[in-house]
Design an enzyme around this catalytic site. Structure first.
Site, PDB file in Angstrom:
ATOM      1  N   ASP A  31       0.864  -1.190   0.000  1.00  0.00           N
ATOM      2  CA  ASP A  31       0.000   0.000   0.000  1.00  0.00           C
ATOM      3  C   ASP A  31       0.895   1.233   0.000  1.00  0.00           C
ATOM      4  O   ASP A  31       1.906   1.249   0.711  1.00  0.00           O
ATOM      5  CB  ASP A  31      -0.897  -0.027   1.254  1.00  0.00           C
ATOM      6  CG  ASP A  31      -2.107   0.880   1.126  1.00  0.00           C
ATOM      7  OD1 ASP A  31      -1.923   2.082   0.882  1.00  0.00           O
ATOM      8  OD2 ASP A  31      -3.244   0.390   1.285  1.00  0.00           O
ATOM      9  N   ALA A  72      -6.149  -1.284  -4.937  1.00  0.00           N
ATOM     10  CA  ALA A  72      -5.637   0.091  -4.917  1.00  0.00           C
ATOM     11  C   ALA A  72      -6.119   0.839  -6.149  1.00  0.00           C
ATOM     12  O   ALA A  72      -5.858   0.416  -7.273  1.00  0.00           O
ATOM     13  CB  ALA A  72      -4.110   0.066  -4.893  1.00  0.00           C
ATOM     14  N   SER A 115     -16.329  -2.377 -10.202  1.00  0.00           N
ATOM     15  CA  SER A 115     -17.351  -1.476  -9.667  1.00  0.00           C
ATOM     16  C   SER A 115     -18.629  -1.541 -10.479  1.00  0.00           C
ATOM     17  O   SER A 115     -18.606  -1.779 -11.698  1.00  0.00           O
ATOM     18  CB  SER A 115     -16.808  -0.044  -9.725  1.00  0.00           C
ATOM     19  OG  SER A 115     -17.837   0.877  -9.466  1.00  0.00           O
ATOM     20  N   TYR A 139     -13.940   7.225 -14.101  1.00  0.00           N
ATOM     21  CA  TYR A 139     -13.623   6.194 -13.102  1.00  0.00           C
ATOM     22  C   TYR A 139     -14.150   4.826 -13.571  1.00  0.00           C
ATOM     23  O   TYR A 139     -13.417   3.832 -13.584  1.00  0.00           O
ATOM     24  CB  TYR A 139     -14.240   6.586 -11.759  1.00  0.00           C
ATOM     25  CG  TYR A 139     -14.334   5.459 -10.785  1.00  0.00           C
ATOM     26  CD1 TYR A 139     -13.208   4.976 -10.138  1.00  0.00           C
ATOM     27  CD2 TYR A 139     -15.568   4.849 -10.509  1.00  0.00           C
ATOM     28  CE1 TYR A 139     -13.299   3.918  -9.252  1.00  0.00           C
ATOM     29  CE2 TYR A 139     -15.662   3.803  -9.619  1.00  0.00           C
ATOM     30  CZ  TYR A 139     -14.528   3.339  -9.001  1.00  0.00           C
ATOM     31  OH  TYR A 139     -14.618   2.287  -8.124  1.00  0.00           O
ATOM     32  N   LYS A 143     -12.224   1.086 -14.786  1.00  0.00           N
ATOM     33  CA  LYS A 143     -12.519  -0.262 -14.269  1.00  0.00           C
ATOM     34  C   LYS A 143     -12.875  -1.212 -15.415  1.00  0.00           C
ATOM     35  O   LYS A 143     -12.451  -2.369 -15.443  1.00  0.00           O
ATOM     36  CB  LYS A 143     -13.655  -0.200 -13.242  1.00  0.00           C
ATOM     37  CG  LYS A 143     -13.291   0.555 -11.965  1.00  0.00           C
ATOM     38  CD  LYS A 143     -12.304  -0.235 -11.120  1.00  0.00           C
ATOM     39  CE  LYS A 143     -11.899   0.509  -9.870  1.00  0.00           C
ATOM     40  NZ  LYS A 143     -10.952  -0.245  -9.037  1.00  0.00           N
ATOM     41  N   PHE A 167     -21.227  -2.998  -5.545  1.00  0.00           N
ATOM     42  CA  PHE A 167     -22.205  -1.919  -5.511  1.00  0.00           C
ATOM     43  C   PHE A 167     -21.792  -1.012  -4.331  1.00  0.00           C
ATOM     44  O   PHE A 167     -20.617  -0.732  -4.188  1.00  0.00           O
ATOM     45  CB  PHE A 167     -23.631  -2.481  -5.560  1.00  0.00           C
ATOM     46  CG  PHE A 167     -23.947  -2.843  -7.011  1.00  0.00           C
ATOM     47  CD1 PHE A 167     -23.284  -3.888  -7.643  1.00  0.00           C
ATOM     48  CD2 PHE A 167     -24.770  -2.052  -7.783  1.00  0.00           C
ATOM     49  CE1 PHE A 167     -23.445  -4.144  -9.011  1.00  0.00           C
ATOM     50  CE2 PHE A 167     -24.960  -2.300  -9.139  1.00  0.00           C
ATOM     51  CZ  PHE A 167     -24.292  -3.353  -9.743  1.00  0.00           C
ATOM     52  N   ILE A 205     -28.522  16.611   0.668  1.00  0.00           N
ATOM     53  CA  ILE A 205     -29.115  15.497  -0.094  1.00  0.00           C
ATOM     54  C   ILE A 205     -29.179  15.931  -1.549  1.00  0.00           C
ATOM     55  O   ILE A 205     -29.889  16.900  -1.883  1.00  0.00           O
ATOM     56  CB  ILE A 205     -30.510  15.143   0.457  1.00  0.00           C
ATOM     57  CG1 ILE A 205     -30.361  14.627   1.896  1.00  0.00           C
ATOM     58  CG2 ILE A 205     -31.208  14.121  -0.444  1.00  0.00           C
ATOM     59  CD1 ILE A 205     -31.672  14.290   2.572  1.00  0.00           C
ATOM     60  N   ARG A 280     -26.480  15.764  -8.043  1.00  0.00           N
ATOM     61  CA  ARG A 280     -25.045  15.654  -8.319  1.00  0.00           C
ATOM     62  C   ARG A 280     -24.891  15.072  -9.727  1.00  0.00           C
ATOM     63  O   ARG A 280     -25.483  14.022 -10.021  1.00  0.00           O
ATOM     64  CB  ARG A 280     -24.431  14.714  -7.274  1.00  0.00           C
ATOM     65  CG  ARG A 280     -22.927  14.666  -7.272  1.00  0.00           C
ATOM     66  CD  ARG A 280     -22.394  13.845  -6.101  1.00  0.00           C
ATOM     67  NE  ARG A 280     -22.708  12.427  -6.209  1.00  0.00           N
ATOM     68  CZ  ARG A 280     -22.292  11.494  -5.355  1.00  0.00           C
ATOM     69  NH1 ARG A 280     -21.555  11.837  -4.316  1.00  0.00           N
ATOM     70  NH2 ARG A 280     -22.614  10.236  -5.513  1.00  0.00           N
ATOM     71  N   ASP A 283     -25.297  11.017 -11.285  1.00  0.00           N
ATOM     72  CA  ASP A 283     -25.957  10.069 -10.380  1.00  0.00           C
ATOM     73  C   ASP A 283     -27.153   9.404 -11.062  1.00  0.00           C
ATOM     74  O   ASP A 283     -28.136  10.084 -11.381  1.00  0.00           O
ATOM     75  CB  ASP A 283     -26.480  10.801  -9.133  1.00  0.00           C
ATOM     76  CG  ASP A 283     -25.457  10.903  -8.021  1.00  0.00           C
ATOM     77  OD1 ASP A 283     -24.426  10.204  -8.088  1.00  0.00           O
ATOM     78  OD2 ASP A 283     -25.695  11.680  -7.075  1.00  0.00           O
TER      79      ASP A 283
END
Ligand code: UFG
Length: 320
Positions: A31, A72, A115, A139, A143, A167, A205, A280, A283
């Site tokens: 790490d 990582a 993910s 991101y 993956k 999830f 929120i 956001r 989402d």
């Protein structure tokens, strides 16, 4: 088995190390401690402070290992859109360094932290692995790209893999074995906890006009202890010579942002300040997945992911 756990001082990684040690595996944590915490290191595991961008450190670490669990990564969705270079280098180049070092050192089993973000915004109510993959942020793209490399390294280099598509990871080890808190968290439950402990003044929120019963986003929250047990099963699956897999890790049901807030308020016995803020970007309204394939392939069953347990185990750590 001797397993190198890359990212083993992080939130999910430390739970994985704890589960491996409980099953009698020999573990070495690798790490760079950029987000890993020293209090997440277990004395029974070896530790190398090193970076996946450092090829010679990886080569050294992989000597005498039988398998790698690689957790990582940079993981903030918003940051990945603003600074894709960082994500390309850390996530993609870093993972290729790991795979190349594995090939050079004859290490042939790889468990990967993937993910739900590989799916993007699928047009189904419950996601299974046959859904099209179509990430909507950089991101998620990193993956997915790594999963594609894994297919090729399996064929060309004999590195069998299990890619675990998490999830929403939540909760803490119920025995208190992991105590490190994420610094400046962006995810919902740690943010709620920081409001509850007074570190933040209120919860924002993000959106209450989604097409859901209470207007807030719904996610499939999976306890980190359940995630950890899937890694142990994945290692055992690969060690017994079985084939590579891409598997969802989820519960099959979801909770809204408001439900998460209200359940926390119920458990801690007071209301928490919150306000509604704009949506956001990026989402999806609802992300719920079917993990039947992980059950069929690994014999995995989530056992810790009821809402009460998720919040109680998290609150126990934040209260301290
Ligand atoms: N949310 C808020 N306020 C906050 C933080 C989050 O309202 O302060 C909302 C979000 O808008 C979202 C929900 O809470 O609707 C969950 O958000 P998180 O940031 O906790 O989690 P995400 O679903 O956005 O993403 C997480 C991981 C990703 C992973 C994804 C898989 O951060 O890496 O789960 O579902 F890809």
């Amino acid at each position: 088995m001797r397993i190198l756990v890359i990212g083993g001082a992080g939130y999910i990684g430390s739970h994985v190390v704890h589960a491996l040690l409980n099953k009698g595996h020999s573990v070495c944590v690798f790490d760079n401690m950029s987000t890993g915490r020293t209090e997440n290191l277990f004395p029974q595991a070896d530790f190398i402070q090193g970076d996946i961008l450092d090829k010679s450190a990886l080569n050294q670490a992989l000597k005498n290992c039988d398998a790698v669990i690689h957790l990582a990564a940079k993981k903030a969705v918003g940051e990945s859109m603003a600074n894709p270079e960082k994500y390309a280098e850390n996530n993609i180049t870093g993972t290729l360094n790991v795979l190349n070092a594995m090939a050079a050192n004859d290490v042939h089993h790889f468990v990967f932290s993937s993910s739900a973000a590989v799916y993007g915004m699928p047009d189904v109510s419950v996601i299974d692995e046959s859904c099209p993959v179509n990430p909507i942020n950089f991101y998620g793209f990193t993956k997915l790209e790594i999963e594609r490399f894994l297919d090729w390294y399996d064929r060309l280099k004999g590195i069998s893999f299990v890619s675990l598509r998490y999830f929403n990871a939540v909760g803490y080890d119920a025995s208190g074995a992991v105590r490190g808190l994420e610094q400046n968290p962006q995810n919902l439950l740690p943010v709620i906890m920081e409001v509850a402990t007074g570190v933040r003044p209120e919860l924002s929120i993000f959106g209450n006009d989604y097409p859901t019963p209470d207007g807030t986003c719904i996610r499939d929250y999976i306890h980190v202890t359940d995630l950890a047990s899937a890694h142990v099963l994945a290692i055992e699956h690969l060690a017994s010579g079985k084939e590579s897999q891409k598997l969802n890790l989820a519960t099959g049901s979801g909770h809204s942002v408001l439900e998460m807030l209200q359940a926390t308020e119920r458990i801690i016995g007071r209301t928490l300040p919150h306000r509604f803020a704009p949506r956001r970007p990026g989402d999806p309204a609802i992300l719920i997945a079917n993990a039947d394939k992980a059950t069929a392939v690994l014999g995995w069953h989530p056992q810790h992911s009821d809402l009460e347990n998720i919040i109680k185990t998290t609150w126990a750590v934040y209260q301290k």
